[in-house]
Design a protein around this motif. Structure first.
Motif, PDB file in Angstrom:
ATOM      1  N   LYS A  91      21.801   5.961  10.115  1.00  0.00           N
ATOM      2  CA  LYS A  91      20.574   6.652  10.495  1.00  0.00           C
ATOM      3  C   LYS A  91      20.589   7.001  11.980  1.00  0.00           C
ATOM      4  O   LYS A  91      21.029   6.219  12.811  1.00  0.00           O
ATOM      5  N   GLU A  92      20.075   8.162  12.281  1.00  0.00           N
ATOM      6  CA  GLU A  92      19.963   8.593  13.672  1.00  0.00           C
ATOM      7  C   GLU A  92      18.755   7.927  14.325  1.00  0.00           C
ATOM      8  O   GLU A  92      17.716   7.737  13.693  1.00  0.00           O
ATOM      9  N   ILE A  93      18.918   7.554  15.586  1.00  0.00           N
ATOM     10  CA  ILE A  93      17.810   7.025  16.386  1.00  0.00           C
ATOM     11  C   ILE A  93      17.576   8.013  17.518  1.00  0.00           C
ATOM     12  O   ILE A  93      18.227   7.951  18.566  1.00  0.00           O
ATOM     13  N   PRO A  94      16.670   8.970  17.326  1.00  0.00           N
ATOM     14  CA  PRO A  94      16.443   9.995  18.353  1.00  0.00           C
ATOM     15  C   PRO A  94      15.885   9.395  19.641  1.00  0.00           C
ATOM     16  O   PRO A  94      15.124   8.424  19.620  1.00  0.00           O
ATOM     17  N   ILE A  95      16.259  10.003  20.751  1.00  0.00           N
ATOM     18  CA  ILE A  95      15.730   9.612  22.059  1.00  0.00           C
ATOM     19  C   ILE A  95      14.656  10.609  22.463  1.00  0.00           C
ATOM     20  O   ILE A  95      14.861  11.826  22.416  1.00  0.00           O
ATOM     21  N   LEU A  96      13.505  10.087  22.847  1.00  0.00           N
ATOM     22  CA  LEU A  96      12.405  10.909  23.333  1.00  0.00           C
ATOM     23  C   LEU A  96      12.373  10.819  24.858  1.00  0.00           C
ATOM     24  O   LEU A  96      12.205   9.733  25.413  1.00  0.00           O
ATOM     25  N   LYS A 108      18.700   0.685  21.633  1.00  0.00           N
ATOM     26  CA  LYS A 108      18.975   1.148  20.266  1.00  0.00           C
ATOM     27  C   LYS A 108      19.463   0.001  19.380  1.00  0.00           C
ATOM     28  O   LYS A 108      19.339   0.068  18.157  1.00  0.00           O
ATOM     29  N   GLU A 109      20.012  -1.049  19.999  1.00  0.00           N
ATOM     30  CA  GLU A 109      20.519  -2.182  19.221  1.00  0.00           C
ATOM     31  C   GLU A 109      19.401  -2.837  18.413  1.00  0.00           C
ATOM     32  O   GLU A 109      19.568  -3.135  17.228  1.00  0.00           O
ATOM     33  N   VAL A 110      18.244  -3.061  19.039  1.00  0.00           N
ATOM     34  CA  VAL A 110      17.149  -3.701  18.309  1.00  0.00           C
ATOM     35  C   VAL A 110      16.518  -2.728  17.325  1.00  0.00           C
ATOM     36  O   VAL A 110      16.013  -3.130  16.273  1.00  0.00           O
ATOM     37  N   LEU A 111      16.532  -1.433  17.653  1.00  0.00           N
ATOM     38  CA  LEU A 111      15.993  -0.442  16.724  1.00  0.00           C
ATOM     39  C   LEU A 111      16.843  -0.362  15.464  1.00  0.00           C
ATOM     40  O   LEU A 111      16.324  -0.186  14.355  1.00  0.00           O
ATOM     41  N   GLU A 112      18.146  -0.509  15.620  1.00  0.00           N
ATOM     42  CA  GLU A 112      19.025  -0.523  14.440  1.00  0.00           C
ATOM     43  C   GLU A 112      18.720  -1.735  13.567  1.00  0.00           C
ATOM     44  O   GLU A 112      18.730  -1.646  12.334  1.00  0.00           O
ATOM     45  N   LYS A 113      18.417  -2.859  14.189  1.00  0.00           N
ATOM     46  CA  LYS A 113      18.036  -4.043  13.419  1.00  0.00           C
ATOM     47  C   LYS A 113      16.739  -3.789  12.651  1.00  0.00           C
ATOM     48  O   LYS A 113      16.591  -4.207  11.497  1.00  0.00           O
ATOM     49  N   CYS A 114      15.793  -3.098  13.291  1.00  0.00           N
ATOM     50  CA  CYS A 114      14.531  -2.779  12.614  1.00  0.00           C
ATOM     51  C   CYS A 114      14.773  -1.888  11.399  1.00  0.00           C
ATOM     52  O   CYS A 114      14.135  -2.063  10.352  1.00  0.00           O
ATOM     53  N   LEU A 115      15.677  -0.941  11.535  1.00  0.00           N
ATOM     54  CA  LEU A 115      16.024  -0.080  10.397  1.00  0.00           C
ATOM     55  C   LEU A 115      16.681  -0.894   9.291  1.00  0.00           C
ATOM     56  O   LEU A 115      16.452  -0.663   8.100  1.00  0.00           O
ATOM     57  N   CYS A 140       0.800  -1.233   0.000  1.00  0.00           N
ATOM     58  CA  CYS A 140       0.000   0.000   0.000  1.00  0.00           C
ATOM     59  C   CYS A 140       0.828   1.277   0.000  1.00  0.00           C
ATOM     60  O   CYS A 140       0.253   2.364  -0.113  1.00  0.00           O
ATOM     61  N   GLY A 141       2.144   1.162   0.180  1.00  0.00           N
ATOM     62  CA  GLY A 141       2.945   2.365   0.337  1.00  0.00           C
ATOM     63  C   GLY A 141       2.866   2.888   1.759  1.00  0.00           C
ATOM     64  O   GLY A 141       2.363   2.213   2.665  1.00  0.00           O
ATOM     65  N   GLY A 142       3.354   4.090   1.973  1.00  0.00           N
ATOM     66  CA  GLY A 142       3.348   4.663   3.316  1.00  0.00           C
ATOM     67  C   GLY A 142       4.676   4.474   4.011  1.00  0.00           C
ATOM     68  O   GLY A 142       5.694   4.127   3.389  1.00  0.00           O
ATOM     69  N   ALA A 143       4.675   4.688   5.309  1.00  0.00           N
ATOM     70  CA  ALA A 143       5.898   4.619   6.109  1.00  0.00           C
ATOM     71  C   ALA A 143       5.729   3.655   7.266  1.00  0.00           C
ATOM     72  O   ALA A 143       4.628   3.456   7.774  1.00  0.00           O
ATOM     73  N   VAL A 144       6.850   3.054   7.678  1.00  0.00           N
ATOM     74  CA  VAL A 144       6.887   2.187   8.858  1.00  0.00           C
ATOM     75  C   VAL A 144       7.829   2.827   9.873  1.00  0.00           C
ATOM     76  O   VAL A 144       9.032   2.960   9.617  1.00  0.00           O
ATOM     77  N   ILE A 145       7.272   3.258  10.987  1.00  0.00           N
ATOM     78  CA  ILE A 145       8.041   3.873  12.063  1.00  0.00           C
ATOM     79  C   ILE A 145       8.040   2.919  13.249  1.00  0.00           C
ATOM     80  O   ILE A 145       6.996   2.358  13.603  1.00  0.00           O
ATOM     81  N   VAL A 146       9.202   2.758  13.860  1.00  0.00           N
ATOM     82  CA  VAL A 146       9.341   1.832  14.989  1.00  0.00           C
ATOM     83  C   VAL A 146       9.587   2.625  16.264  1.00  0.00           C
ATOM     84  O   VAL A 146      10.362   3.586  16.274  1.00  0.00           O
ATOM     85  N   LEU A 147       8.923   2.217  17.326  1.00  0.00           N
ATOM     86  CA  LEU A 147       9.018   2.899  18.611  1.00  0.00           C
ATOM     87  C   LEU A 147       9.313   1.886  19.702  1.00  0.00           C
ATOM     88  O   LEU A 147       8.698   0.816  19.746  1.00  0.00           O
ATOM     89  N   SER A 148      10.267   2.219  20.564  1.00  0.00           N
ATOM     90  CA  SER A 148      10.582   1.342  21.689  1.00  0.00           C
ATOM     91  C   SER A 148      10.765   2.180  22.938  1.00  0.00           C
ATOM     92  O   SER A 148      11.070   3.377  22.874  1.00  0.00           O
ATOM     93  N   MET A 149      10.581   1.550  24.078  1.00  0.00           N
ATOM     94  CA  MET A 149      10.794   2.208  25.366  1.00  0.00           C
ATOM     95  C   MET A 149      11.742   1.345  26.179  1.00  0.00           C
ATOM     96  O   MET A 149      11.506   0.140  26.347  1.00  0.00           O
TER      97      MET A 149
END
Length: 270
Positions: free
Chosen positions: A203-208, A67-74, A52-61
């Motif tokens: 890619k940067e993984i910003p911290i919220l 960040k290690e698993v977020l890098e894998k998601c990217l 369908c297109g669009g974007a996939v954004i991943v969020l973790s707490m």
């Protein structure tokens, strides 16, 4: 279709230790992995993006090491990844976690100037095993939810969903936006390519933290958790083996019945 996938870094199950004072998992310095059910959720989102297109954004707490698993998601194809982290969020139970994630999702929607059509979570995490965060997040965000999703297909402005139950499988239609929790699907998370890994590292993984979101800190972390772990203990397991076979003293079945009777009497203190 814009998808937000909530993922969690979990410790290897045979290496979990508990903080004796806070009664929370000790994650620092422990080998960790992407929660398997979250991997299924991410793969589902990536397949929707391909269709369908669009974007996939991943969020973790979690702590900074998440960040290690977020890098894998990217590396496997997510378009962006964000980590909710800070002392104010530590020790959260499922209610405080879902509240914080809902605030983070709203902050991301504003930051990225997009609305999420679908939020996907793994049905449960290997460490807590509660299966509560996804449904609670749906409640916090006032979204319709479907749990234990095995497969889904886009169908116009809605989704056609196959949901696993104890009695079999349900097929239902769900309007968007919505939240689904994903069980084991027919499609395991794809393997990252070398190119994908290299791009992910750039890619940067910003911290919220609490300054990036509109949150009530009294509802976050330990302070916002109505449940408390009062005591933890490690159960010691001792095993023994008794070989049974047909003999002049009786059949193996008779011997087993006698043995179980004696064990039951011993447990009751007879």
């Amino acid at each position: 279709m814009n998808c937000l996938v909530c993922v969690k870094q979990v410790p290897d199950t045979d290496k979990i230790t508990i903080d004796p004072v806070r009664h929370t998992l000790i994650r620092e310095g422990v080998s960790s992995i992407l929660n398997p059910y979250d991997g299924y959720a991410l793969e589902t989102a990536l397949r929707l993006k391909e269709q369908c297109g669009g974007a996939v954004i991943v969020l973790s707490m979690g702590p900074p090491q998440a960040k290690e698993v977020l890098e894998k998601c990217l590396a496997v194809g997510a378009d962006g990844a964000y980590l909710v982290s800070g002392k104010a969020f530590g020790g959260a139970d499922t209610l405080a976690t879902s509240y914080t994630l809902s605030a983070a999702a709203a902050a991301l929607s504003r930051r990225l100037s997009l609305s999420f059509d679908l939020i996907l979570c793994g049905k449960q995490a290997m460490d807590g095993d509660t299966a509560q965060v996804g449904p609670s997040l749906a409640q916090q965000m006032q979204l319709p939810q479907v749990t234990n999703v095995r497969e889904l297909q886009p169908d116009g402005e809605s989704l056609l969903i196959h949901r696993q139950t104890t009695q079999g499988e349900e097929v239902l239609r769900c309007a968007l936006p919505a939240l689904v929790t994903v069980s084991a699907t027919p499609y395991a998370l794809r393997m990252p390519t070398v190119r994908g890994k290299l791009q992910a590292r750039k890619k940067e993984i910003p911290i919220l933290d609490e300054t990036c979101m509109d949150v009530d800190l009294d509802r976050c972390g330990l302070r916002g958790s109505p449940t408390r772990v009062i005591q933890t203990a490690t159960k010691s397991v001792q095993g023994c083996c008794t070989w049974l076979s047909d003999s002049p003293q009786g059949s193996a079945a008779q011997q087993l019945a006698q043995l179980l009777t004696r064990l039951g009497a011993a447990e009751k203190g007879v």
